[in-house]
Every structure is written in structure tokens, then in C-alpha cells.
Design a protein around this motif. Structure first.
Motif, short mmCIF file in Angstrom:
data_model
loop_
_atom_site.label_atom_id
_atom_site.label_comp_id
_atom_site.label_asym_id
_atom_site.label_seq_id
_atom_site.Cartn_x
_atom_site.Cartn_y
_atom_site.Cartn_z
N LEU A 310 -20.33 104.22 40.04
CA LEU A 310 -19.40 103.12 39.91
C LEU A 310 -17.77 103.81 39.54
O LEU A 310 -17.03 103.44 40.08
CB LEU A 310 -19.55 101.96 39.02
N VAL A 326 -18.16 97.08 40.82
CA VAL A 326 -19.62 96.66 41.25
C VAL A 326 -19.39 95.33 42.11
O VAL A 326 -20.47 95.09 42.72
CB VAL A 326 -20.54 96.49 39.76
N SER A 332 -21.66 98.44 45.37
CA SER A 332 -22.67 98.06 44.64
C SER A 332 -24.15 98.32 45.64
O SER A 332 -25.03 98.44 45.13
CB SER A 332 -22.59 96.58 44.25
#
Length: 500
Positions: A310, A326, A332
Motif C-alpha cells: 500500500l 486501500v 486493494s
């Protein structure tokens, strides 16, 4: 609030009318634990667990002496010293509310650079039974290329030449243990609380490598009188922001110069191997096990590596915080694919763990909009983190001929990230002990030689010799360069769906 109260021991009674405070008598606590590295994570984790234990029992021998090891720790030392070791822990709940409590388990603060002898003598004190560490992954002086202790580190050379005025944790531990041996005292347990697989084993190996160089006669004594339990630690603890300090003042009227913010989730799994007694941390939620390896491997390769995914992809995409990254559907999705297709096949023996539920909980935790974990914090010292969090997964999958496409993409993205610009051309904040090397190799990579970045042996070892990894990495590098991060991530996600 009528007025803000400055946090310190004298003001605790008044502050206790506003938020939860220690109800135990801090003046009666003996120092049973010395902790080196009193940053946010220690204060949200071990110090929190210990504080809760002190509330629940009449035990008085487990106060913590916090040691600020580095010159860069001056601010945290001065702050905690002025506040008598007290600080506010602010748990950012999923609903946006704050659970606030003052933590009182740190009863002494020492600043090692100013008085190294005092720190050595404190650790050598018979009442100290455990020394715990949060010195970050890079603090263990481990060279990934040689798989051994870095004997050429200038700080290590300094400690060899100046044993009574050390700079590294190894210099301090060696002198303290030497003193305990000379005094006929028992040894102590050294417990790492850093995100390293086999952190206790790593600590032992690195310490004995140093001791063998400077005090070889001490090796056998350490082998017999000192233990190094492995542990797995977990609690997301972002850097404290000015807004956090202001919110504490607004909501509770408390003037705390350095509160700690964290998520609600916490986990601590520890091997029960303590040579000189230990706190009953299991009474407040810690888990003692015979073998911590399966748990720590799960956490390092899913949570910590997930953070890195991330962080790097989010940084290139122009995001500032982990929750923003995210909530980008494609990032994600990439992370889900990485966890499912590349990490999960490497995990085994997770008795009592619902792996699918654990992975789902990670996405919820990463997406906590109240945490606002800064991406530049997560990406800091990536050269020390990636060999620990990501490369073991790569190695396992190469050996078993499984997918390495998502990890290779991540490494390519990190190479491009190391140029210091995101996809919009904005500057990235890169904090890394080898930032210059990373940047220099990234520049060479960008000039038609993508694999130059893989030549950093202290990070990648011999990964550059894997034809399959190099091919996947080079393809990803070229795609990101040509299409940008967002489109390249989308394409890889779609390709993965087509192969399921």
C-alpha cells in the motif's frame, strides 16, 4: 474544558477526573524492565500491556526504564522526562471516537548519548530482569548479502574502540552483561519487539557475533545465562500529528507534548523462555506459545508486507495516507491477489487461526480512516523492511514454482519510487539509511537498465540471478514506466483474474 492541564505526576489526580489514569502507586514500582527505543510503537504495545497488568495486580517489580539510544531521540527523551514518563494513549476506534488513557508503566527515562555509563549500570542492576528492544529492522546490523553481522559498520567500529561509551545496542548489552557476570548477578532475558522473523534468534546471533569480537570470554556465559525469546508484535501506530495533540487538548483539556495514537487491534505472541522471571502479560491479552514462527510469518508476510504494498503503490499514485491507498479499488485488489496467490501458499501450521478472516481484518484495519497512517512513514527504511517482509515469500515461491508476479511488480514499483517522484511528478519524501544508493541505482535503472536496481546486494541478495524473477520484474518495470502505476496495476489485476 476550563483549562488545559499539563501532563505530569503532580497533575495526575486532576487529570484522572477527565480520563482514565494509573491507579497504582508509581513511586513503589521497581525497574524490572529496561526498554531500548521508546518510540510510539513501544508505548502503544509493551508499555500498554505492562500498564494494564500493573492495574490488575499488586505486583511492583515490573516498572519500565525507557532508554533513548540515539542522538535523534533527544526530543522524545526531553518530552517524557518533563512528563515523568507519562503519556496519553489515544486509541482511534473504527467509529471515529477516541479511547483515551494515561499510561504510567514507564517510570524512568535515560538518554544514552549523554550518559552511557548510567545506562550500562542500569541494565547491570540486579533488579532488572528483562531488556526489551524496539530498534527497528535496521538496528540489528544484519547484512542481507553476507547473511551475517556487519563488522564494518562505523558505529560498531566505534564501540569496539570505546567500549564504555557505545553507540549501538550491542555495545550496551555487552558491557552490561559483562558487569553482571563480574558482579555474580543473574543474566537477563533480551526480548526483541521488532518486526523481524525470528527476532529473538536474530538478536542472539547478532549479539554473539559482536561479543565474539570484543569479549570472547563472555560468549559461554551469555549462552548459559541469557535467553532470547522470539515474539510477534502487532498494533498499527502512526506518527503523532499536531492535530492529535490539539484534539486531546480540545476533548480532554490535557496538554501532552507527545501522546501516542494507535488502532484498537493489538497482538503479542511470545515464546515462554525467560531466564529471570517475567510479568504475567498473558493476564492482559498476550499469548505465550512454544513456537512463535507460524504466527510471526503470517503477520510479517501479510500485515507488514501489505503495508509495504500500500505504501509504495499509494505513494506513486499520489496518496498521502494508507487508508487512501486501500480505498483505491485497484490497489486493494492488487493486495488481495498478492495475499491470496503469493503469500497464503507459503503459510502453514496456523492452528487456531482463520486465515481468511485474518486477511479480511487487515483490509479493515488498513482502511481505518481515523488512523491516517502516513505513507512516507510506512515507506521509510524500506531497504531494511523488504528483505524481511517480502523476499522470503519470493524465495519460497521461486523454489516451488509458484506465482511471483505481484512481488516482482512491487519491486519494480519500488525502483521507480526510489527516483523520488510520483506519477504526477510531485516529490516523494524518501527516508532510508541507503537512500543515496537506492536513488543512484534507480537512475541507472531508468536509463534503460531496469535490473540495475536488483544489484543492491545488501537488499536483494542474489535475486538478480533468478531468470524468472528478473523477467517478471523487467516486464512490470516497463509497464509502469509506459502506462503509469494505476493502469499497470489494473492490467495485472485483470490478467490474474483471467488465469484463475
Amino acid at each position: 474544558m476550563e483549562h488545559n492541564i499539563k501532563l505530569n505526576q503532580k497533575s495526575l489526580t486532576e487529570i484522572s477526573k477527565r480520563i482514565s489514569c494509573p491507579t497504582y502507586d508509581r513511586s513503589q514500582l521497581k525497574t524490572g524492565i529496561v526498554h531500548i527505543g521508546i518510540g510510539g510503537f513501544h508505548r502503544a504495545h509493551e508499555a500498554y500491556y505492562t500498564d494494564q497488568l500493573l492495574h490488575n495486580t499488586a505486583i511492583t517489580e515490573w516498572g519500565i526504564c525507557g532508554v533513548a539510544l540515539l542522538p535523534s531521540d533527544t526530543n522524545i527523551y526531553n518530552t517524557l522526562k518533563a512528563q515523568d514518563g507519562l503519556y496519553t494513549l489515544m486509541v482511534k476506534e473504527f467509529d471515529g471516537s477516541l479511547t483515551k488513557r494515561v499510561i504510567g508503566s514507564i517510570t524512568e527515562i535515560l538518554f544514552a548519548p549523554a550518559n552511557p555509563i548510567e545506562v550500562i549500570q542500569k541494565m547491570a542492576s540486579p533488579e532488572v530482569k528483562i531488556v526489551t528492544l524496539t530498534i527497528t529492522e535496521g538496528g540489528y546490523n544484519y547484512n542481507e548479502a553476507t547473511k551475517s553481522f556487519d563488522k564494518e559498520n562505523p558505529a560498531i567500529l566505534h564501540d569496539i574502540a570505546h567500549p564504555s561509551a557505545p553507540k549501538t545496542v550491542f555495545g550496551y548489552l555487552t558491557q552490561a552483561l559483562k558487569l553482571r557476570k563480574e558482579n555474580g548477578s543473574k543474566g537477563f532475558t533480551i526480548q526483541s519487539c521488532d518486526n523481524i522473523q525470528g527476532n529473538g534468534d536474530m538478536t542472539k546471533t547478532m549479539l554473539l557475533s559482536y561479543v565474539q569480537m570484543v569479549e570472547p570470554s563472555l560468549v559461554a556465559w551469555i549462552e548459559e545465562h541469557v535467553s532470547f525469546p522470539n515474539s510477534m508484535v502487532d498494533r498499527i501506530t502512526p506518527a503523532t500529528s499536531p492535530n492529535d495533540i490539539e484534539r486531546l487538548q480540545t476533548e480532554a483539556g490535557i496538554d501532552d507534548a507527545w501522546p501516542v495514537v494507535c488502532e484498537p487491534f493489538k497482538q503479542w505472541v511470545i515464546e515462554d523462555d525467560f531466564v529471570n522471571g517475567r510479568p504475567l502479560w498473558e493476564a492482559v491479552g498476550a499469548q505465550f506459545v512454544e513456537d512463535v514462527v507460524p504466527y510471526e510469518k503470517m503477520k510479517l508476510s501479510l500485515l507488514n508486507a501489505g503495508h509495504t504494498v500500500l505504501g509504495v503503490l499509494g505513494a506513486l499514485s499520489g496518496y498521502a495516507t494508507i487508508d487512501e491507498a486501500v480505498h483505491d479499488t485497484q490497489i486493494s485488489t492488487f493486495l488481495k491477489h498478492y495475499m491470496d496467490t503469493e503469500v497464503t501458499p507459503t503459510l502453514a501450521d496456523l492452528e487456531g487461526v482463520d486465515l481468511e478472516a485474518y486477511k479480511a481484518s487487515l483490509l479493515q484495519r488498513f482502511g481505518n480512516v481515523n488512523i491516517k497512517d502516513q505513507i512516507d512513514r510506512i515507506c521509510s527504511e524500506s531497504s531494511a523492511k523488504i528483505p524481511i517482509f517480502v523476499l522470503p515469500t519470493v524465495t519460497s515461491n521461486l523454489e516451488s514454482n509458484r506465482s511471483i508476479d505481484f512481488a516482482a511488480f512491487l519491486m519494480a514499483a519500488w525502483a521507480i519510487y526510489s527516483l523520488g517522484k510520483d506519477d504526477n511528478g510531485d516529490d516523494l519524501i524518501i527516508k532510508d539509511a541507503i537512500a543515496t544508493t537506492l536513488h543512484d541505482k534507480a537512475v541507472v535503472a531508468s536509463n534503460g537498465n531496469p535490473t540495475a536496481f536488483l544489484e543492491i546486494e545488501s537488499v536483494f541478495g542474489q535475486l538478480k540471478t533468478s531468470e524468472r524473477f528478473v523477467a517478471a520484474y523487467t516486464s512490470a518495470y516497463q509497464n509502469i514506466t509506459k502506462l503509469g502505476t494505476e493502469k499497470s496495476v489494473l492490467n495485472l489485476n485483470n490478467n490474474n483474474l483471467n488465469t484463475i
